[in-house]
Design an enzyme around this catalytic site. Structure first.
Site, mmCIF file in Angstrom:
data_model
loop_
_atom_site.group_PDB
_atom_site.id
_atom_site.type_symbol
_atom_site.label_atom_id
_atom_site.label_comp_id
_atom_site.label_asym_id
_atom_site.label_seq_id
_atom_site.Cartn_x
_atom_site.Cartn_y
_atom_site.Cartn_z
ATOM 1 N N TRP B 369 0.830 -1.215 0.000
ATOM 2 C CA TRP B 369 0.000 0.000 0.000
ATOM 3 C C TRP B 369 0.857 1.255 0.000
ATOM 4 C CZ3 TRP B 369 -2.298 2.607 4.847
ATOM 5 C CH2 TRP B 369 -1.430 2.515 5.930
ATOM 6 N N ASP B 370 2.139 1.073 0.300
ATOM 7 C CA ASP B 370 3.071 2.194 0.230
ATOM 8 C C ASP B 370 2.927 2.966 -1.078
ATOM 9 O OD1 ASP B 370 3.977 0.121 1.955
ATOM 10 O OD2 ASP B 370 5.959 1.046 2.047
ATOM 11 N N GLU B 508 0.172 -3.093 12.823
ATOM 12 C CA GLU B 508 0.382 -4.542 12.668
ATOM 13 C C GLU B 508 0.825 -5.225 13.961
ATOM 14 O OE1 GLU B 508 2.951 -3.498 9.621
ATOM 15 O OE2 GLU B 508 1.567 -3.938 7.976
ATOM 16 N N LYS B 603 1.678 0.721 16.230
ATOM 17 C CA LYS B 603 2.866 0.784 15.377
ATOM 18 C C LYS B 603 2.908 2.076 14.569
ATOM 19 C CE LYS B 603 5.231 -2.087 11.899
ATOM 20 N NZ LYS B 603 5.120 -3.351 11.140
ATOM 21 N N GLN B 604 1.782 2.451 14.021
ATOM 22 C CA GLN B 604 1.734 3.630 13.151
ATOM 23 C C GLN B 604 0.294 4.131 13.102
ATOM 24 O OE1 GLN B 604 2.038 2.781 8.870
ATOM 25 N NE2 GLN B 604 1.913 0.615 9.373
#
Lengths: 268, 761
Positions: B369-370, B508, B603-604
């Protein structure tokens, strides 16, 4: 010609010291000689004279004579006992401390209970991830370029050195590991396996050595054993039954920028 | 002519500006000199106050190019010089490469021309002379960082990528050439195919120190050391590479041509003239095509190839550049990022943009998805053809995505978490962690939000371009087929609420969760967006609206918070910002693999990512409480995280915090924060950096066919100048402390309440 010099006394450590010296000599293709120091006069014990390798005898202060002998140009590796008594809680006895901290070359320290029969098949090389300590194991290739043992590099990530990110671990770890080896294991030994752990290095090195079936642990150190220094060396010598090859490195251990040394971080 | 005779001028220039009036009359006709110089790529400009006709009469030169001969009749002279310098800039020639011959030097004009001609005839390379905010210099060859340098100095033309390895040197390097979308291997082992090298000249031992300079403005990598060299991967002729190297003849290959077969054939032409080598190579899947293009490029020659390459980069920068007055370090980092983003994505056919682009073998070139969410917006807003190629990559893999959806028992299309050539999932099944443990990798199975991410990227492209052809074909199919997937994926409870079970969100650290807010809201957005498209059967669009309405999103009105997934608020409260020795940090490793899934450590950006992508899907006014809740719980253990937080913090007006995270993103590769830059650059971080600047600080937003601007400028920035292309019109948005202006042929800006709106003139 370079030799492996085994320092033998009359303690229980003498047998494993000699056995390890033979192993080291075989691995590196070097002959083994034995040194015995007679501190207060007397005669060389009969057992030592019959070990089947050349015997050197020195007279005087044990530490001084061992240091003199170990510093001799023809000695590639000095093998000494860690301590005379298996129940001694100290990681290194007085003699071993005096010798190991004074000799500016690799010294193998053999604990009293070391296995006298094991071959040298697998070597554990803990790497801090700094330039200087990464140089220590270069000694392995200089001595034994054709050595048949496997080298396992161990890097322990402590809380302060945890990676900034794991991104996609199925890819990230291999990229990171390849780069870590390229930076800190550039000795050309051939395939080196990198093993990582998360926790405290001092505790995890002996455990990993056991878990991975290693026969020798190689540690770079600054030859300073006073309080607050060489925590890993002391703990490994206390806890591991394996011989430990101490390789002197300069005391400056500044962490190299890059892997394991995040600079662009936000501190609390 | 000895260069010493021209003190201060003893180097190659790319353009000459000459005051005709002060220099004339000439002793003879300069036309032959000027014609040959222009033919060798030098731009020559005369300015006169006497009218251009007088110059044309005395200088009947005819220049077929590539260098241009121009005559300017401006007065006064300084205006003419400024205009000429601006024109040079537009062709990729900076002022430092222009020799302006003032009235005091005009008697030397003929000697200067002759000297410049000698330099080009003997093969002098252009001198790397960009200013600090346009260059990256690497001195020496520190073996510990050599692989990082190779990534940082990578060259790319969108189609082909080459690591910036030294021309000669030892084995500390990992030189590689990659072609976008060309893979080798199968399944999870699929990786970008390594191609023949063109910029290595053999010698194992580096014969001395060297220095490399990457000119970000022109995409030229220069080297000084045992060989003086320039090399580039032609943006004007993607797939064509050019190297000029001079120095020790022993290090240079002989004259010759050869072709290396492979999945991508590489056809080379080596032209040796004494101690100078010109190597021209062309990479193409078809060997005959490669050879034909190689021969054509060889006929064009080094100077023409350089000239057109430089012009191509100048055209890209004219639209894409961002200027930040007041932060030179950030300025350079931003240009570094934009350079690599542009170099990594082709604008022809399809573009499979891997996580590390074409800068290294890391992540095997797999597409995440980056590319859709982090890289594509920059291209949609500056170079839509490249964004379109990225979407074409997804579109051509719709059949594979449909097959995957069916395999999971659903309708529509489900895109793979990791994709490569075929469009099937190539996510590895296991991973060894730094703890030594081997874990099962479940992202391929569960990180389904990528399906909505692909649809979002199609909509993003449409918002910026208004591309009706795409909207009616590929764009429609991408949005509709993904909506069909979500419609069939929703599970309904007896109370009528809709749920998506068993997924992994962007965070994740928590796997197999139910009702991940990011996944559900993105699916809801996907369903609603598809339902509005023309041509969808009414029954189907109604069912999509119903599914969207039924989907829970974890919103709790009493707190204004979105729960990241069902049960997240019941986990151990952990504010990792307060216990971590630093951030970013791998939070899962810090807490331990047993504890982190049971703790509120993120995580993000997960919930927060929604505020970045689809703010209209969320309750108004809820950014702040969610930012306050989630940011301190975020370890930023993903390189995608800092830039998104910088963007949101800027939107929230917390500019100091925003700058902190912006700088982390900016330094990710330049300082190798992850320790893995050696494997290639973090393209998504770079795309995130652009988004933080444009969507966060500049506050640019395209919504409902309007281009809105709502800037938040740090006090240290005097100007934020952003280049964009909106609905086909390039514009520069200039944001100062008090005002916003637009430079564009047909656009202007006006106040729209608290915002600014870019509107037609």
């Amino acid at each position: 010609m370079s030799i492996v010099l085994a320092a033998l006394d009359t303690s229980a450590t003498a047998e494993p010291v000699l056995a390890v010296a033979h192993r080291i000599g075989k691995a590196f293709g070097l002959p083994v000689e034995v040194l015995h120091v007679l501190a207060g006069g007397g005669r060389v014990p009969e057992g030592l004279a019959a070990v089947g390798v050349p015997l050197r005898v020195a007279y005087g202060d044990v530490v001084d004579r061992l240091v003199d002998a170990g510093s001799s140009d023809d000695v590639a590796v000095l093998v000494i006992g860690a301590r005379g008594d298996q129940d001694d809680p100290r990681p290194l006895g007085t003699t071993a401390v005096g010798v190991a901290t004074a000799v500016d070359k690799p010294v193998v320290v053999v604990p009293p209970g070391a296995d006298t029969h094991a071959a040298l098949n697998r070597v554990l090389v803990p790497l801090e991830g700094t330039r200087l300590t990464s140089l220590a194991p270069r000694f392995l290739i200089e001595l034994g370029p054709e050595a048949a043992y496997e080298v396992v590099a161990l890097h322990v990530l402590e809380p302060d050195s945890l990676p900034a990110v794991t991104d996609q671990p199925q890819h990230e770890q291999s990229v990171w590991a390849r780069e870590f080896l390229a930076r800190y294991c550039p000795w050309g030994i051939g395939p080196v396996r990198l093993v990582t752990r998360v926790g405290r290095t001092a505790e995890l090195v002996p455990a990993a050595a056991h878990e991975l079936g290693c026969d020798l642990i190689v540690l770079g150190w600054s030859r300073e054993l006073h309080r607050g220094r060489a925590r890993v060396v002391r703990t490994v010598l206390e806890q591991s039954p394996l011989p430990v090859l101490l390789v002197p490195v300069p005391p400056d251990r500044r962490t190299a920028p890059g892997v394991g040394a995040v600079r662009g971080v936000v501190r609390r | 002519m000895a260069s010493a005779a021209l003190p201060g001028l003893d180097r190659r220039f790319e353009a000459l500006v000459i005051d005709w009036d002060a220099a004339a009359p000439w002793n003879g006709d300069l036309s032959p000199l000027v014609e040959e110089l222009c033919g060798l790529g030098l731009d020559v400009a005369f300015h006169t106050a006497a009218g251009t006709a007088s110059v044309n009469g005395l200088l009947p030169a005819r220049c077929p190019g590539p260098g241009r001969l121009t005559v300017h009749g401006d007065r006064p002279a300084p205006d003419a010089v400024s205009r000429i310098l601006a024109e040079c800039w537009a062709r990729g020639i900076g002022p430092e490469a222009v020799l302006v011959v003032g009235p005091d030097r005009t008697r030397l004009v003929e000697r200067i021309l002759t000297d410049q001609l000698d330099r080009r005839r003997r093969g002098d390379p252009p001198v790397p002379s960009p200013p600090p905010d346009w260059r990256l210099d690497i001195d020496g060859s520190d073996p510990q960082f050599s692989r990082v340098y190779e990534s940082l100095l990578a060259l790319g033309d969108g189609r082909l990528g080459t690591r910036g390895s030294p021309l000669v040197g030892d084995g500390d390097h990992t030189p590689s050439v990659f072609h976008i979308g060309v893979y080798a291997g199968t399944g999870p082992d699929t990786e970008l195919a390594p191609l023949p090298l063109w910029s290595r000249l053999g010698a194992e031992e580096a014969p001395g120190p060297y220095r490399r300079t990457l000119d970000l403005r022109t995409g030229v990598l220069s080297g000084e050391g045992p060989l003086t060299s320039v090399r580039f991967s032609s943006l004007a002729r993607p797939g064509t590479v050019v190297l000029r190297a001079g120095g020790s003849a022993a290090l240079l290959p002989p004259h010759g041509r050869h072709t290396v077969p492979g999945p991508v054939a590489a056809a080379f032409h080596d032209d040796r003239r004494g101690g100078v080598l010109d190597r021209i190579g062309v990479y193409h899947p078809d060997a005959a095509t490669a050879e034909q293009a190689r021969d054509a490029a060889a006929r064009a020659g080094f100077e023409r190839l350089l000239y057109e390459h430089r012009e191509a980069w100048a055209r890209r920068w004219a639209v894409a550049d961002i200027r930040i007055d007041g932060d030179p370090e950030l300025q350079r980092a931003v240009r570094f990022a934009l350079f690599h983003l542009m170099a990594s994505v082709t604008d022809e056919g399809e573009a499979a943009v891997g996580a590390r682009g074409l800068t290294g073998p890391g992540y095997r070139g797999h597409v995440f998805w980056d590319s859709d969410v982090f890289v594509l917006p920059f291209l949609a807003a500056t170079h839509p053809a490249a964004a379109r190629a990225m979407l074409e990559y997804r579109y051509r893999r719709l059949p594979a995505a449909r097959t995957v959806a069916r395999r999971y028992g659903h309708s529509g299309a489900r895109f793979p978490w990791e994709s490569a050539g075929e469009g099937v999932d190539v996510t590895p099944f296991s991973a060894r962690l730094p703890t030594g443990e081997v874990i099962r990798v479940r992202t391929g199975e569960m990180e389904e939000h990528i399906t909505a991410d692909v649809a979002w990227s199609a909509a993003c492209y449409l918002d910026w371009t208004g591309d009706t052809a795409f909207a009616g074909t590929a764009g429609r199919d991408l949005i509709v087929e993904t909506a069909r997937y979500w419609a069939s994926r929703v599970r309904y409870d007896a109370d009528g609420t809709g749920h998506i079970d068993g997924v992994i969100g962007p965070d994740e650290y928590h796997e197999a969760v139910d009702d991940n807010a990011y996944t559900n809201v993105m699916a809801r957005w996907n369903l609603r967006t598809a339902a509005e498209l023309d041509g969808v059967p009414p029954g189907e669009s109604a069912s999509w609206r119903a599914a969207a309405a039924a989907l829970v999103d974890g919103y709790q009105p009493e707190t204004g918070l979105y729960q990241q997934f069902a049960g997240f608020f019941d986990l151990e409260p952990v504010r990792i910002a307060e216990i971590a020795p630093r951030r970013p940090i791998a939070g899962d490793l810090l807490l331990g693999l047993d504890r982190s899934p049971r703790a509120q450590v993120v995580k993000q950006a997960d919930v927060l990512m929604l505020y970045h992508l689809v703010p209209d899907e969320l309750a108004p006014g809820t950014l702040l409480p969610n930012l306050d809740f989630y940011e301190p719980r975020t370890s930023h253990g993903s390189s995608l995280s800092p830039a998104i937080h910088a963007s949101l913090l800027a939107r929230a007006g917390r500019l100091d915090e925003a700058l902190t995270w912006l700088r982390v993103a900016a330094r990710t590769d330049l300082e190798d924060i992850t320790g893995s830059t050696a494997g290639g650059l973090h393209l998504a971080t770079m795309g995130g950096l652009w988004q933080a600047l444009v969507f966060g600080f500049a506050g640019v937003r395209v919504t409902g066919g309007r281009l809105l601007v709502d800037p938040r400028l740090p006090s240290a920035w005097h100007l934020l100048d952003v280049g964009l292309r909106y609905r086909g019109v390039p514009l520069r948005l200039r944001i100062g402390p008090d005002a916003v202006t637009v430079e564009a042929e047909s656009l202007t800006v006006r106040r729209a309440g608290d915002l600014w709106e870019v509107v037609p003139r």
